[in-house]
Write an enzyme that holds these catalytic residues in place. Structure first.
Site, short mmCIF file in Angstrom:
data_model
loop_
_atom_site.label_atom_id
_atom_site.label_comp_id
_atom_site.label_asym_id
_atom_site.label_seq_id
_atom_site.Cartn_x
_atom_site.Cartn_y
_atom_site.Cartn_z
N CYS A 157 0.82 -1.21 0.00
CA CYS A 157 0.00 0.00 0.00
C CYS A 157 0.85 1.26 0.00
CB CYS A 157 -0.95 0.02 1.18
SG CYS A 157 -2.16 1.37 1.05
N CYS A 162 -5.76 2.58 -4.47
CA CYS A 162 -5.23 3.06 -3.20
C CYS A 162 -6.24 4.03 -2.60
CB CYS A 162 -3.88 3.75 -3.40
SG CYS A 162 -3.07 4.17 -1.85
#
Length: 409
Positions: A172, A352
Site C-alpha cells: 500500500c 489506493c
C-alpha cells in the site's frame, strides 16, 4: 466450520495436486476459487494462526478503528476441503516440485501458487529496528505498533513529526502519507497544528505516481503545512538522540532531523527463502518472484503462478490488486491443469484509498499504464469525499471477509 492445521509431526506423503504457499488474502482467495471450481487436494502452507485485514491498520493508527476488528483466526478463513499445514516454507525446488518445510520433511506438488507476501526489513535502516516500538517511534506496518501510533499522535502538542516512505516496493504505497494526513487533521481539530512541524520524506519525484492524484495530494499537504521532501529517504535513526538522517538522492546531501514523533515505514522485500530460490526474478533487487505481468505465470516453470505482494509486477502492492489477480491465477491454473491455453489476463489494476482527513478520502484506481480505471464512473474520485471514506471504513471490510476471501468477488 473452522479449519484445523495438520499436527506439526503429521507425515506429509504423496504429491499434492495444488500447493498454495501463504494464507493471506492472495493465497486464501485463490484456494477458494479453485475449490469453487471443483479442484480437490489443495494444500495451504501457512505458519500463522491469525489472519489480518491489513488495510485497517492505517485507521487503527489514526484512532478510527480498533486492532481487533482487523483480526480473525486463520482457520476461520481457510476454505472447506483445503488442507492446512501450519509450518513455514524454507526452500523450494521447482525442478523436483518440492517445498522444504520447517520441522522437517518436504511437500511434493504438481502445481504451485506463490503467495507468501513480503517481509519488513527493519534492519534495512541503521537504528530503526532498535528504535521502533520505543519512545516516540512507531509504524502502522506491524499490528503490534499500530495502536501505539495513535497514542503518540494523541499525546503530541508541539514539536516535529516525521513520516517516512522507503525506497523499496512496499505494501500500500499510499499508507506512509495517509497517516500523516490523519495525524495533521487530528492536530488541527485539537488546535495544535500550528505548533507542530510535519515533515514527509518520500523517495519518489512526486507525491503519487499518477499525476492527477498527485496534484490533489500536493494541495492536501499544503493545507496542513506539511514539508514534503521529494527524492529523499530516511537512511539512519538514532532513537536515543531522537534524530534521523535524511539523504537527498538528487545531490547526495544528508540532513539530521530531530523528531518528537516518528512514523517510520521500513524497507520491504521478498522473504529470504524466496530471494534464494530459483523462482526469484533476477531483475528484482528485493528478490520478488518472477511472473508474466498479464498471465501471472512464472516464465520458467509453467506450473507455478505468483500473485500479491511477493510477485514482481509493475503495479502497487495492494489488496485491490490481489482481488483482480486471484481470478486470473485461478483461471489460468485451471487451464494448465486441463492442457488449455491461458485464457485470463491481468491489466495491472490496483487501487489506493487515500485517506486525507478523519472523514475524507480519495480513491485512486489505475492500471499498468497509469490510466484511471474507476469502479464508480459517475463519482469524481479526484475529489476528497466523505462517502468514499465510509466505503473504506464500513463497506470494504465485510466485502473482504465475506466476498473476496470466499472467492465470490
Amino acid at each position: 466450520m473452522a479449519a484445523t492445521p495438520s499436527p506439526a509431526d503429521a507425515p506429509i506423503s504423496g504429491r499434492h495436486r495444488v500447493a498454495v504457499i501463504g494464507g493471506g488474502s492472495a493465497g486464501i482467495s485463490v484456494a477458494a476459487r479453485l475449490r469453487r471450481a471443483g479442484v480437490n487436494d489443495i494444500t495451504l502452507i501457512e505458519p500463522s494462526d491469525t489472519h489480518w485485514y491489513q488495510p485497517l491498520w492505517t485507521l487503527v493508527g489514526g484512532g478510527q478503528a480498533t486492532l481487533g476488528t482487523s483480526r480473525r483466526p486463520e482457520g476461520s478463513v481457510i476454505p472447506d476441503g483445503v488442507r492446512w499445514i501450519r509450518r513455514r516454507a524454507l526452500a523450494i525446488d521447482p525442478q523436483a516440485r518440492t517445498v522444504t518445510l520447517s520441522g522437517g520433511g518436504e511437500l511434493a506438488y504438481e502445481h504451485l501458487v506463490m503467495a507468501p507476501g513480503l517481509q519488513l526489513d527493519w534492519g534495512g535502516v541503521p537504528g530503526l529496528g532498535e528504535a521502533v516500538g520505543h519512545d516516540r517511534v512507531s509504524s502502522n506496518y506491524a499490528p503490534e505498533y499500530a495502536p501505539r501510533t495513535w497514542e503518540l499522535i494523541k499525546q503530541m502538542r508541539s514539536g516535529t513529526a516525521v513520516f517516512t516512505h522507503p525506497a523499496t516496493p512496499l505494501k500500500c504505497g499510499g499508507a506512509p502519507q495517509k497517516i500523516a494526513y490523519l495525524a495533521a487533521d487530528h492536530w488541527r481539530r485539537r488546535k495544535v497544528l500550528d505548533d507542530i512541524r510535519i515533515v514527509f520524506v518520500i523517495p519518489d519525484p512526486a507525491m503519487f505516481k499518477v499525476p492527477a492524484w498527485s496534484q490533489v495530494l500536493e494541495k492536501v499537504a499544503d493545507r496542513y503545512g506539511i514539508e514534503v521532501r521529494l527524492r529523499s529517504e530516511m537512511t539512519a535513526v538514532d532513537g536515543d538522540a531522537r534524530e534521523l538522517t535524511v539523504t537527498d538522492h538528487v545531490d547526495g546531501t544528508k540532513e539530521i532531523l530531530g523528531y518528537d514523533f516518528l512514523h517510520a515505514v521500513p524497507p520491504q522485500s521478498a522473504p529470504d527463502w524466496v530471494k534464494a530460490s530459483p523462482l526469484a526474478d533476477p531483475a528484482s533487487p528485493q528478490g520478488f518472484v518472477a511472473a508474466d505481468k498479464h498471465t501471472l505465470q512464472h516464465p520458467s516453470y509453467d506450473n507455478v503462478f505468483a500473485l500479491g505482494d511477493v510477485a514482481n509486477l509493475p503495479t502497487s502492492k495492494t489488496g485491490a490488486a490481489v482481488r483482480k489477480q486471484a481470478p486470473v491465477v485461478a483461471a489460468n491454473l485451471l487451464d494448465v491443469m486441463n492442457g488449455r491455453s491461458l485464457s485470463r489476463r491481468y491489466d495491472g489494476y490496483t487501487s489506493c484509498p487515500l485517506v486525507t482527513a478523519r472523514d475524507r478520502m480519495l480513491l485512486a484506481e489505475f492500471d499498468y499504464d497509469l490510466n484511471p480505471t474507476p469502479s464508480f464512473p459517475l463519482i469524481n474520485t479526484f475529489k476528497e469525499r466523505r462517502d468514499m471514506w465510509v466505503f473504506k471504513r464500513y463497506v470494504l471490510p465485510p466485502v473482504y471477509w465475506h466476498g473476496m476471501l470466499t472467492g465470490r468477488l
